[in-house]
Design an enzyme around this catalytic site. Sequence first.
Site, PDB file in Angstrom:
ATOM      1  N   LYS A 248     -63.429 -38.050  28.515  1.00  0.00           N
ATOM      2  CA  LYS A 248     -62.511 -39.141  28.188  1.00  0.00           C
ATOM      3  C   LYS A 248     -62.879 -40.468  28.830  1.00  0.00           C
ATOM      4  CE  LYS A 248     -58.368 -36.569  27.122  1.00  0.00           C
ATOM      5  NZ  LYS A 248     -56.929 -36.638  27.424  1.00  0.00           N
TER       6      LYS A 248
ATOM      7  N   LYS B  45     -55.710 -38.812  35.028  1.00  0.00           N
ATOM      8  CA  LYS B  45     -56.012 -37.888  33.934  1.00  0.00           C
ATOM      9  C   LYS B  45     -57.311 -37.147  34.197  1.00  0.00           C
ATOM     10  CE  LYS B  45     -54.122 -40.520  30.057  1.00  0.00           C
ATOM     11  NZ  LYS B  45     -54.489 -40.928  28.683  1.00  0.00           N
TER      12      LYS B  45
ATOM     13  N   GLY C 175     -54.833 -31.471  25.081  1.00  0.00           N
ATOM     14  CA  GLY C 175     -53.612 -30.741  24.746  1.00  0.00           C
ATOM     15  C   GLY C 175     -52.417 -31.139  25.581  1.00  0.00           C
TER      16      GLY C 175
ATOM     17  N   LYS D 129     -53.456 -47.433  33.814  1.00  0.00           N
ATOM     18  CA  LYS D 129     -52.103 -47.962  33.982  1.00  0.00           C
ATOM     19  C   LYS D 129     -51.181 -47.086  33.145  1.00  0.00           C
ATOM     20  CE  LYS D 129     -49.378 -52.057  34.224  1.00  0.00           C
ATOM     21  NZ  LYS D 129     -48.975 -51.578  35.568  1.00  0.00           N
TER      22      LYS D 129
ATOM     23  N   ILE E 244     -48.385 -46.902  30.761  1.00  0.00           N
ATOM     24  CA  ILE E 244     -47.659 -47.814  29.874  1.00  0.00           C
ATOM     25  C   ILE E 244     -46.226 -47.301  29.748  1.00  0.00           C
ATOM     26  CG2 ILE E 244     -47.647 -48.888  27.579  1.00  0.00           C
ATOM     27  CD1 ILE E 244     -50.262 -49.494  28.962  1.00  0.00           C
TER      28      ILE E 244
ATOM     29  N   LYS F 191     -46.947 -32.868  20.827  1.00  0.00           N
ATOM     30  CA  LYS F 191     -46.316 -33.407  19.624  1.00  0.00           C
ATOM     31  C   LYS F 191     -45.435 -32.371  18.921  1.00  0.00           C
ATOM     32  CE  LYS F 191     -50.552 -36.052  19.040  1.00  0.00           C
ATOM     33  NZ  LYS F 191     -51.893 -36.015  18.424  1.00  0.00           N
TER      34      LYS F 191
ATOM     35  N   GLU G 147     -57.812 -41.884  23.238  1.00  0.00           N
ATOM     36  CA  GLU G 147     -58.916 -40.939  23.108  1.00  0.00           C
ATOM     37  C   GLU G 147     -59.251 -40.753  21.645  1.00  0.00           C
ATOM     38  OE1 GLU G 147     -58.342 -36.844  23.945  1.00  0.00           O
ATOM     39  OE2 GLU G 147     -56.298 -36.801  23.188  1.00  0.00           O
TER      40      GLU G 147
ATOM     41  N   ARG H 142     -62.186 -33.938  15.234  1.00  0.00           N
ATOM     42  CA  ARG H 142     -61.905 -32.772  14.398  1.00  0.00           C
ATOM     43  C   ARG H 142     -60.764 -33.118  13.453  1.00  0.00           C
ATOM     44  NH1 ARG H 142     -57.036 -31.996  16.888  1.00  0.00           N
ATOM     45  NH2 ARG H 142     -57.073 -32.365  19.110  1.00  0.00           N
TER      46      ARG H 142
ATOM     47  N   VAL I 102     -53.818 -31.137  13.564  1.00  0.00           N
ATOM     48  CA  VAL I 102     -52.654 -30.388  13.072  1.00  0.00           C
ATOM     49  C   VAL I 102     -51.864 -31.237  12.068  1.00  0.00           C
ATOM     50  CG1 VAL I 102     -50.478 -29.293  13.742  1.00  0.00           C
ATOM     51  CG2 VAL I 102     -52.460 -29.148  15.272  1.00  0.00           C
TER      52      VAL I 102
HETATM   53  P1  ADP Z   1     -54.308 -35.083  25.387  1.00  0.00           P
HETATM   54  O1  ADP Z   1     -55.739 -35.165  25.008  1.00  0.00           O
HETATM   55  O2  ADP Z   1     -54.069 -34.083  26.452  1.00  0.00           O
HETATM   56  O3  ADP Z   1     -53.389 -34.981  24.220  1.00  0.00           O
HETATM   57  P2  ADP Z   1     -53.787 -37.943  25.628  1.00  0.00           P
HETATM   58  O4  ADP Z   1     -54.680 -38.822  26.402  1.00  0.00           O
HETATM   59  O5  ADP Z   1     -53.896 -37.974  24.130  1.00  0.00           O
HETATM   60  O6  ADP Z   1     -53.960 -36.448  26.143  1.00  0.00           O
HETATM   61  O7  ADP Z   1     -52.273 -38.235  26.016  1.00  0.00           O
HETATM   62  C1  ADP Z   1     -51.197 -37.456  25.542  1.00  0.00           C
HETATM   63  C2  ADP Z   1     -49.879 -38.173  25.712  1.00  0.00           C
HETATM   64  O8  ADP Z   1     -49.695 -38.571  27.093  1.00  0.00           O
HETATM   65  C3  ADP Z   1     -49.746 -39.468  24.945  1.00  0.00           C
HETATM   66  O9  ADP Z   1     -49.331 -39.263  23.610  1.00  0.00           O
HETATM   67  C4  ADP Z   1     -48.699 -40.214  25.759  1.00  0.00           C
HETATM   68  O10 ADP Z   1     -47.410 -39.713  25.482  1.00  0.00           O
HETATM   69  C5  ADP Z   1     -49.034 -39.823  27.189  1.00  0.00           C
HETATM   70  N1  ADP Z   1     -49.941 -40.801  27.839  1.00  0.00           N
HETATM   71  C6  ADP Z   1     -51.276 -40.697  27.986  1.00  0.00           C
HETATM   72  N2  ADP Z   1     -51.796 -41.775  28.629  1.00  0.00           N
HETATM   73  C7  ADP Z   1     -50.772 -42.596  28.905  1.00  0.00           C
HETATM   74  C8  ADP Z   1     -50.659 -43.892  29.564  1.00  0.00           C
HETATM   75  N3  ADP Z   1     -51.714 -44.530  30.065  1.00  0.00           N
HETATM   76  N4  ADP Z   1     -49.425 -44.440  29.667  1.00  0.00           N
HETATM   77  C9  ADP Z   1     -48.342 -43.790  29.168  1.00  0.00           C
HETATM   78  N5  ADP Z   1     -48.380 -42.582  28.549  1.00  0.00           N
HETATM   79  C10 ADP Z   1     -49.577 -41.982  28.408  1.00  0.00           C
END
Ligand code: ADP
Length: 449
Positions: A116, A158, A164, A201, A203, A237, A288, A292, A295
Site C-alpha cells: 500500500k 496501516k 479487508g 492523516k 480523515i 462494507k 488503495e 481484481r 464484490v
Molecule cells: P482495506 O484494504 O483493508 O479495505 P482501506 O485502506 O481500503 O483498507 O480502508 C478501509 C476503510 O478504512 C475505508 O473505507 C475507511 O472507512 C477507513 N479508512 C482508511 N484510511 C482512512 C483514513 N486515512 N482516514 C479515515 N478513514 C480511513
Amino acid sequence: MFSKILIANRGEIALRIIRACKELGVETVAVHSEADTDSLHVRFADEAICIGPAPGAQSYLNTVRILTAADISGAEAIHPGYGFLAENAEFAEMCTSNGMKFIGPQAETIRMMGNKSKAKELMIKAGVPVVPGSDGILNSIDHGKALLKDIGFPVILKAVSGGGGRGMRIVNSMEEFVGSYQMAQAEAQGAFGDPNLYLEKYIQDPRHIEVQIMADQKGNVVHFGERECSIQRRHQKLIEEAPSVAVTGEMRRHIGEIAVNGALGVNYEGAGTIEFLLDKDGNFYFMEMNTRIQVEHPVTEMVYNRDLLKDQIRVAAGEVLGYKQKDIKLNGHAIECRINAEDWSRNFMPSPGDITSFHLPGGPGIRVDSHAYQRYRIPPFYDSLVAKLIAYGKNREEAILRLSRALDEFIIEGVKTTIPFHQKLIRRQEFIKGDFDTGFLDRISLIND
Ligand code: ADP
C-alpha cells in the site's frame, strides 16, 4: 477467446464467473474443497475437481493443487475471483510460467499495488491526490514522531500488506503513538506476515468512494464512474450503491480522469478499482487500488448496463475494449445489500449451518447473486456471504423502494442472516436522505428501531 477457464474460487463469485463464461461460449472447470462438494459452482461448471480438505490453505489457497487441476483439465486461463489468490502476485507468476493466463493484471502490477505504501508513491507520480502521510514505509518510531509534528492528530497507522478492513489503528495523541505503533506492528506481523506500517492523516467522517476501471492490453482505459461504500461496520462494507449522492457529474468526470491516469501510470490491465476517501470539503484522496473484480461490481453493471466479468475475460484473452469513454452512459441507480449468515443482533456472530427454507425475491429491477439454495449447508470455513441483493431503479428513491420490498420477500430460514439488519437500516432517515459517512454505522444502534 479462451476455450476453457478454471475458476480458482467458490461461492457466489465462482457462479458469477461461470455465468460469464457460458455467455462467452467458454468451458469451465470448477475446483472445490471437500466441504463444497454440494455447491452450485460444482454443479454448474462443465467439469469439477476436488482439490483438498475444507481449510483454505489445503484447497482454495493451495497454488500447486490448483495449477495441477488446471493442467489436467487443459484450462488455458485461471480466473481468481476476489479474495483467496486474487491479489497474490506469486500465484499470477506461477500461472504465467505454467503457460496459463492469469485473469487480472501483470504480477508486477499486483505486487506494486498490494504494497500500500508503494502504491501511494506510484499514484503520487501519476498525479493522483493521496492522504497526507508518510508516503512510504514508516522506518521507526522517531520517523513517525517527526512526521506527526507536521501532520497533526488524529492519524491512522496501516499495515503495508493489510487488507479487508484489517490492520488499521487510529492514534489520537503523541502519548498513544508509541504503544499503538508497537501493537500495530505486532498485529501486522501476525495477520499479514509483514510488520511494516505506514501512516496517514485520519480523515474525519469521510465517504468511501471508489472508481471502477477497465483496461485492455492495448492501452485503452475507461472508467465506469463511482460506487459509494460508506455503509461499513468496522471498515467492512455492508451496502454499496452507484452512483453516490455526494458526487456530481463534474466530480465524476474529475475522479474518473484521475483513476484512468492512475491506471495508465501502472500499465494496468483488466478490471480494477481505485478507492478514494471524500472529505467534507469535497476533496478526494487515493486510498488503495484493488487489482481484481470486487464484490460490489453488480451495482456498476446495473447502472452502466455492461457485463464487467465478460469484459474482464475478453480483455484477458487479448481482445480490445471495443468502446470508448464517451460510449459509457450512466442510467438510473442501484443499491446492493450483502446478506451474510450472521446474527446481527449478537454482534454479527457467524451463523453457519443448514438452510431449511429459501425463497428468492424477484420482480422488476431485482437481481440476486447467490450460491445458496434450499437445504444448502453453509460451511463454517469461509466468509459468511450468502447472497448479494441488488435493486435497480430509475432513481435512488425507486431503488430503495424495490430494495425494501425485496428484503421483505427474501426468506432464508435455518440460519440467522443480516436481512433484518438491512430492513431496519434502509428505513433510517439518514440512509433515505443519503446523509452518512464511513463512521455512520458504528455511531448508531439499530437494536431498538
Ligand atoms: P482495506 O484494504 O483493508 O479495505 P482501506 O485502506 O481500503 O483498507 O480502508 C478501509 C476503510 O478504512 C475505508 O473505507 C475507511 O472507512 C477507513 N479508512 C482508511 N484510511 C482512512 C483514513 N486515512 N482516514 C479515515 N478513514 C480511513
